[in-house]
Design a protein around this motif. Structure first.
Motif, PDB file in Angstrom:
ATOM      1  N   ALA A   1       4.037   5.779  -5.387  1.00  0.00           N
ATOM      2  CA  ALA A   1       3.996   5.879  -6.853  1.00  0.00           C
ATOM      3  C   ALA A   1       2.957   6.904  -7.291  1.00  0.00           C
ATOM      4  O   ALA A   1       3.199   7.700  -8.205  1.00  0.00           O
ATOM      5  CB  ALA A   1       3.693   4.514  -7.459  1.00  0.00           C
ATOM      6  N   GLN A   2       1.811   6.907  -6.625  1.00  0.00           N
ATOM      7  CA  GLN A   2       0.750   7.868  -6.962  1.00  0.00           C
ATOM      8  C   GLN A   2       1.209   9.298  -6.701  1.00  0.00           C
ATOM      9  O   GLN A   2       0.809  10.221  -7.407  1.00  0.00           O
ATOM     10  CB  GLN A   2      -0.516   7.572  -6.157  1.00  0.00           C
ATOM     11  CG  GLN A   2      -1.232   6.313  -6.584  1.00  0.00           C
ATOM     12  CD  GLN A   2      -2.359   5.938  -5.628  1.00  0.00           C
ATOM     13  OE1 GLN A   2      -2.468   6.466  -4.524  1.00  0.00           O
ATOM     14  NE2 GLN A   2      -3.191   5.002  -6.063  1.00  0.00           N
ATOM     15  N   ARG A   3       2.002   9.480  -5.673  1.00  0.00           N
ATOM     16  CA  ARG A   3       2.495  10.817  -5.321  1.00  0.00           C
ATOM     17  C   ARG A   3       3.814  11.159  -6.010  1.00  0.00           C
ATOM     18  O   ARG A   3       4.394  12.212  -5.745  1.00  0.00           O
ATOM     19  CB  ARG A   3       2.669  10.916  -3.805  1.00  0.00           C
ATOM     20  CG  ARG A   3       1.377  10.861  -3.045  1.00  0.00           C
ATOM     21  CD  ARG A   3       1.631  11.045  -1.581  1.00  0.00           C
ATOM     22  NE  ARG A   3       0.392  11.008  -0.813  1.00  0.00           N
ATOM     23  CZ  ARG A   3       0.332  11.148   0.496  1.00  0.00           C
ATOM     24  NH1 ARG A   3       1.435  11.358   1.190  1.00  0.00           N
ATOM     25  NH2 ARG A   3      -0.827  11.100   1.121  1.00  0.00           N
ATOM     26  N   ASN A   4       4.295  10.226  -6.817  1.00  0.00           N
ATOM     27  CA  ASN A   4       5.556  10.420  -7.529  1.00  0.00           C
ATOM     28  C   ASN A   4       6.700  10.729  -6.556  1.00  0.00           C
ATOM     29  O   ASN A   4       7.481  11.665  -6.733  1.00  0.00           O
ATOM     30  CB  ASN A   4       5.433  11.521  -8.582  1.00  0.00           C
ATOM     31  CG  ASN A   4       6.543  11.464  -9.595  1.00  0.00           C
ATOM     32  OD1 ASN A   4       7.090  10.399  -9.861  1.00  0.00           O
ATOM     33  ND2 ASN A   4       6.893  12.607 -10.147  1.00  0.00           N
ATOM     34  N   THR A   5       6.757   9.922  -5.494  1.00  0.00           N
ATOM     35  CA  THR A   5       7.784  10.089  -4.475  1.00  0.00           C
ATOM     36  C   THR A   5       8.218   8.709  -4.007  1.00  0.00           C
ATOM     37  O   THR A   5       7.918   7.706  -4.641  1.00  0.00           O
ATOM     38  CB  THR A   5       7.257  10.961  -3.312  1.00  0.00           C
ATOM     39  OG1 THR A   5       8.338  11.295  -2.448  1.00  0.00           O
ATOM     40  CG2 THR A   5       6.136  10.306  -2.543  1.00  0.00           C
ATOM     41  N   SER A   6       8.909   8.648  -2.897  1.00  0.00           N
ATOM     42  CA  SER A   6       9.377   7.371  -2.359  1.00  0.00           C
ATOM     43  C   SER A   6       8.745   7.106  -0.998  1.00  0.00           C
ATOM     44  O   SER A   6       8.255   8.029  -0.334  1.00  0.00           O
ATOM     45  CB  SER A   6      10.897   7.387  -2.207  1.00  0.00           C
ATOM     46  OG  SER A   6      11.265   8.339  -1.223  1.00  0.00           O
TER      47      SER A   6
ATOM     48  N   LYS B   1       0.837  -1.213   0.000  1.00  0.00           N
ATOM     49  CA  LYS B   1       0.000   0.000   0.000  1.00  0.00           C
ATOM     50  C   LYS B   1       0.866   1.254   0.000  1.00  0.00           C
ATOM     51  O   LYS B   1       0.567   2.231  -0.692  1.00  0.00           O
ATOM     52  CB  LYS B   1      -0.950  -0.007   1.189  1.00  0.00           C
ATOM     53  CG  LYS B   1      -2.054  -1.043   1.071  1.00  0.00           C
ATOM     54  CD  LYS B   1      -2.919  -1.053   2.312  1.00  0.00           C
ATOM     55  CE  LYS B   1      -4.013  -2.105   2.192  1.00  0.00           C
ATOM     56  NZ  LYS B   1      -4.842  -2.174   3.408  1.00  0.00           N
ATOM     57  N   ALA B   2       1.930   1.245   0.791  1.00  0.00           N
ATOM     58  CA  ALA B   2       2.830   2.396   0.846  1.00  0.00           C
ATOM     59  C   ALA B   2       3.534   2.583  -0.498  1.00  0.00           C
ATOM     60  O   ALA B   2       3.714   3.717  -0.955  1.00  0.00           O
ATOM     61  CB  ALA B   2       3.855   2.204   1.957  1.00  0.00           C
ATOM     62  N   HIS B   3       3.913   1.486  -1.122  1.00  0.00           N
ATOM     63  CA  HIS B   3       4.574   1.551  -2.429  1.00  0.00           C
ATOM     64  C   HIS B   3       3.627   2.163  -3.464  1.00  0.00           C
ATOM     65  O   HIS B   3       4.030   3.018  -4.264  1.00  0.00           O
ATOM     66  CB  HIS B   3       5.013   0.142  -2.857  1.00  0.00           C
ATOM     67  CG  HIS B   3       5.917   0.137  -4.028  1.00  0.00           C
ATOM     68  ND1 HIS B   3       5.460  -0.002  -5.312  1.00  0.00           N
ATOM     69  CD2 HIS B   3       7.271   0.272  -4.113  1.00  0.00           C
ATOM     70  CE1 HIS B   3       6.479   0.032  -6.136  1.00  0.00           C
ATOM     71  NE2 HIS B   3       7.593   0.196  -5.437  1.00  0.00           N
TER      72      HIS B   3
END
Length: 76
Positions: A21-26, A15-17
């Motif tokens: 990805a949705q936020r274009n971050t890590s 879920k965090a991954h």
């Protein structure tokens, strides 16, 4: 900069991954941001409590023993 290892279950990681990805971050950036927010909130809370303690110390108001009853206050 310190490096921290955190153990989380596979479902939370997935879920965090996806969120990262949705936020274009890590995931690292998300965890860092949330930790910074948590620390800042705690520091503000601590500062507010210290401010209240100083206010109470300066205040002339004093808490005294209750010398009245509820019935006396509400006499008609």
């Amino acid at each position: 900069m310190a490096n921290v290892t955190v153990k989380i279950d596979d479902e939370l990681f997935a879920k965090a991954h996806l969120l990262a990805a949705q936020r274009n971050t890590s995931i690292n950036a998300i965890v860092k941001q949330k930790l910074e927010e948590s620390v800042a909130t705690d520091l503000r809370r601590e500062a507010a409590l210290q401010g209240l303690e100083k206010f109470f110390e300066r205040s002339r108001a004093r808490i005294v023993k209750k010398t009245w009853s509820r019935d006396e206050i509400h006499e008609r």
